[in-house]
Write an enzyme that holds these catalytic residues in place. Structure first.
Site, mmCIF file in Angstrom:
data_model
loop_
_atom_site.group_PDB
_atom_site.id
_atom_site.type_symbol
_atom_site.label_atom_id
_atom_site.label_comp_id
_atom_site.label_asym_id
_atom_site.label_seq_id
_atom_site.Cartn_x
_atom_site.Cartn_y
_atom_site.Cartn_z
ATOM 1 N N GLU A 1 -31.620 17.248 33.870
ATOM 2 C CA GLU A 1 -30.774 16.147 33.408
ATOM 3 C C GLU A 1 -30.821 14.968 34.377
ATOM 4 O O GLU A 1 -31.072 15.127 35.563
ATOM 5 C CB GLU A 1 -29.337 16.655 33.242
ATOM 6 C CG GLU A 1 -29.264 17.705 32.132
ATOM 7 C CD GLU A 1 -27.908 18.353 31.942
ATOM 8 O OE1 GLU A 1 -27.609 18.747 30.808
ATOM 9 O OE2 GLU A 1 -27.149 18.477 32.911
ATOM 10 N N CYS B 1 -20.705 25.132 41.659
ATOM 11 C CA CYS B 1 -21.653 24.189 41.063
ATOM 12 C C CYS B 1 -22.355 24.831 39.869
ATOM 13 O O CYS B 1 -22.896 25.935 39.966
ATOM 14 C CB CYS B 1 -22.682 23.769 42.113
ATOM 15 S SG CYS B 1 -24.012 22.756 41.453
ATOM 16 N N CYS C 1 -31.412 25.585 40.814
ATOM 17 C CA CYS C 1 -31.201 25.424 42.245
ATOM 18 C C CYS C 1 -30.993 26.804 42.855
ATOM 19 O O CYS C 1 -30.372 27.668 42.239
ATOM 20 C CB CYS C 1 -29.968 24.562 42.509
ATOM 21 S SG CYS C 1 -29.689 24.194 44.261
ATOM 22 N N CYS D 1 -24.270 27.524 45.399
ATOM 23 C CA CYS D 1 -22.900 27.105 45.724
ATOM 24 C C CYS D 1 -21.996 27.563 44.580
ATOM 25 O O CYS D 1 -22.298 27.330 43.410
ATOM 26 C CB CYS D 1 -22.825 25.589 45.909
ATOM 27 S SG CYS D 1 -23.899 25.000 47.245
ATOM 28 N N CYS E 1 -28.692 8.948 38.863
ATOM 29 C CA CYS E 1 -28.592 10.216 39.584
ATOM 30 C C CYS E 1 -29.714 11.108 39.059
ATOM 31 O O CYS E 1 -29.750 11.443 37.875
ATOM 32 C CB CYS E 1 -27.211 10.809 39.299
ATOM 33 S SG CYS E 1 -26.945 12.426 40.042
ATOM 34 N N CYS F 1 -20.280 15.215 38.612
ATOM 35 C CA CYS F 1 -20.832 15.925 39.764
ATOM 36 C C CYS F 1 -20.766 17.430 39.575
ATOM 37 O O CYS F 1 -19.714 17.980 39.283
ATOM 38 C CB CYS F 1 -20.045 15.585 41.024
ATOM 39 S SG CYS F 1 -20.124 13.866 41.445
HETATM 40 N N1 SAH Z 1 -28.047 19.977 46.264
HETATM 41 C C1 SAH Z 1 -27.603 18.672 46.664
HETATM 42 C C2 SAH Z 1 -27.540 17.659 45.544
HETATM 43 C C3 SAH Z 1 -27.019 18.083 44.204
HETATM 44 S S1 SAH Z 1 -25.288 18.376 44.014
HETATM 45 C C4 SAH Z 1 -26.277 18.769 47.355
HETATM 46 O O1 SAH Z 1 -25.676 19.842 47.364
HETATM 47 O O2 SAH Z 1 -25.848 17.794 47.937
HETATM 48 C C5 SAH Z 1 -24.504 16.798 44.087
HETATM 49 C C6 SAH Z 1 -23.066 16.860 44.601
HETATM 50 O O3 SAH Z 1 -22.161 17.446 43.632
HETATM 51 C C7 SAH Z 1 -22.912 17.716 45.842
HETATM 52 O O4 SAH Z 1 -22.076 17.063 46.752
HETATM 53 C C8 SAH Z 1 -22.250 18.960 45.296
HETATM 54 O O5 SAH Z 1 -21.605 19.706 46.282
HETATM 55 C C9 SAH Z 1 -21.321 18.366 44.289
HETATM 56 N N2 SAH Z 1 -20.776 19.323 43.333
HETATM 57 C C10 SAH Z 1 -21.351 20.464 42.883
HETATM 58 N N3 SAH Z 1 -20.547 21.084 42.004
HETATM 59 C C11 SAH Z 1 -19.448 20.306 41.871
HETATM 60 C C12 SAH Z 1 -18.274 20.399 41.075
HETATM 61 N N4 SAH Z 1 -18.096 21.414 40.236
HETATM 62 N N5 SAH Z 1 -17.357 19.415 41.201
HETATM 63 C C13 SAH Z 1 -17.551 18.370 42.030
HETATM 64 N N6 SAH Z 1 -18.644 18.221 42.783
HETATM 65 C C14 SAH Z 1 -19.580 19.180 42.716
#
Ligand code: SAH
Length: 352
Positions: A87, A114, A107, A111, A100, A327
């Site tokens: 996406e 996410c 991935c 996390c 973005c 995000c």
């Molecule tokens: N892998 C990279 C980039 C992709 S995630 C990274 O971790 O930075 C982009 C951003 O969205 C990151 O800061 C991540 O921690 C955040 N993110 C992931 N899941 C989220 C959620 N459910 N709510 C808010 N931010 C989230």
């Protein structure tokens, strides 16, 4: 079949062998400066246009396109040549237009909160697959000029270092984007940050911290077990010194998990010596994580506490939440597979 933005200048010249030498430059500029598809390059003879279009089909095939925020946010779902899905999100602001982009299908960082992490890793995107997301966004942004690229879509940019960096170089060198408008976001892959510090192009670095004590970060962001906070802080300091850029710290506020006074105090201890700017995002709900974002009043209290502790912090406006474009919500496969069972961290009891 090569993707248009995977070809180097030399490879393009090779593809155009037998044509006048200036053709390669024309096509290169068409792709990068005017962001045209070959069949739109009217300065080329019709037959060449058609054969180039056939030789260089787009890497991204649109599966769906949705918009939100009164047309200010657009999310594309793409199918790649092998069926992998990623996406891209385009966001119009008053003072800038930002895309973005995804850097991997899925991935591997896992996390907890996410959506992409919950779905697991499929494969790296190629340079051309990354750059084409920007090209498509540039076309869609017109007549406004796309000004910013954030590598904050699906995937971990520093786990796909070579291709991501080639894409950065191409965006900067051939597509006119300034390095200070390019932002790589990382979960904290320390060798990648060190490598970035040695590059000559000073892009912005955002670190997705979310916890500033190792016990909590080990759970939320598992790569912390490999690169704990002290090591991460050192690499960040190295990047700031080498690039002259201000570091950003991303912090998704999770109700009763990382939004308490003690969390703000720990974050301030981490951020202050680095001179970092903190972006606060209330957690966006995802299917595999049973905890919600912090309430708005808590978000503001958290920000105020950071400010009082001498740390610059802003609350990031969420875009595209209702089309799952916010995000951490990007999860192309979510509709096709069942969400993994919720595991791990549950909110602590209130009032602690
Ligand atoms: N892998 C990279 C980039 C992709 S995630 C990274 O971790 O930075 C982009 C951003 O969205 C990151 O800061 C991540 O921690 C955040 N993110 C992931 N899941 C989220 C959620 N459910 N709510 C808010 N931010 C989230």
């Amino acid at each position: 079949m090569p993707a248009p933005y995977d070809l180097t200048r030399d490879q393009l010249a090779e593809l155009l062998e037998g044509e006048p030498a200036y053709r390669a430059r024309q096509v290169w500029d068409g792709l990068h400066t005017r962001v045209q598809r070959p069949d739109e390059m009217t300065e080329l003879p019709a037959a060449l246009r058609a054969s180039l279009q056939a030789a260089l089909p787009p890497a991204l095939c649109e599966v769906s396109r949705r918009s939100a925020d009164e047309g200010q946010t657009t999310k594309w779902l793409w199918a790649l040549h092998d069926g992998a899905r990623v996406e891209t999100v385009l966001m119009h602001y008053r003072d800038r237009v930002t895309v973005c982009v995804s850097t991997q299908a899925g991935c591997a960082m896992a996390c907890q909160f996410c959506a992409t992490g919950q779905a697991g890793f499929q494969r790296h995107l190629s340079e051309g697959e990354i750059v084409e997301q920007v090209a498509v966004a540039m076309r869609a942004a017109a007549p406004r000029r796309l000004s910013n690229v954030v590598f904050m879509g699906m995937g971990e940019p520093l786990a796909n270092y070579e291709r991501v960096w080639s894409a950065v170089v191409r965006l900067h060198g051939s597509m006119g984007l300034s390095a200070r408008h390019l932002t790589l976001s990382t979960v904290g892959i320390v060798p990648g940050i060190r490598r970035l510090a040695a590059e000559t192009l000073p892009v912005n670095l955002a670190v997705s911290l979310h916890a500033a004590n190792d016990a909590l970060r080990d759970e939320l962001v598992p790569i912390n077990r490999r690169y704990p906070l002290a090591v991460l802080a050192e690499a960040c300091a190295e990047y700031v010194a080498a690039s002259g850029r201000r570091l950003s710290i991303e912090w998704a506020l999770i109700d009763d998990v990382n939004d308490r006074g003690s969390d703000a105090a720990e974050l301030a201890e981490f951020a202050r010596p680095l001179g970092a700017h903190v972006n606060l995002i209330p957690l966006n709900p995802t299917p595999g994580y049973p905890v919600v974002g912090s309430p708005a009043t808590r978000v503001r209290q958290f920000r105020d506490q950071l400010t009082a502790l001498g740390v610059n912090a802003t609350i990031r406006a969420t875009r595209g939440a209702e089309i799952d474009a916010a995000c951490g919500q990007l999860a192309a496969a979510a509709g096709a597979t069942t969400a993994p069972a919720a595991v791990g961290l549950l909110p602590r009891a209130r009032g602690g």
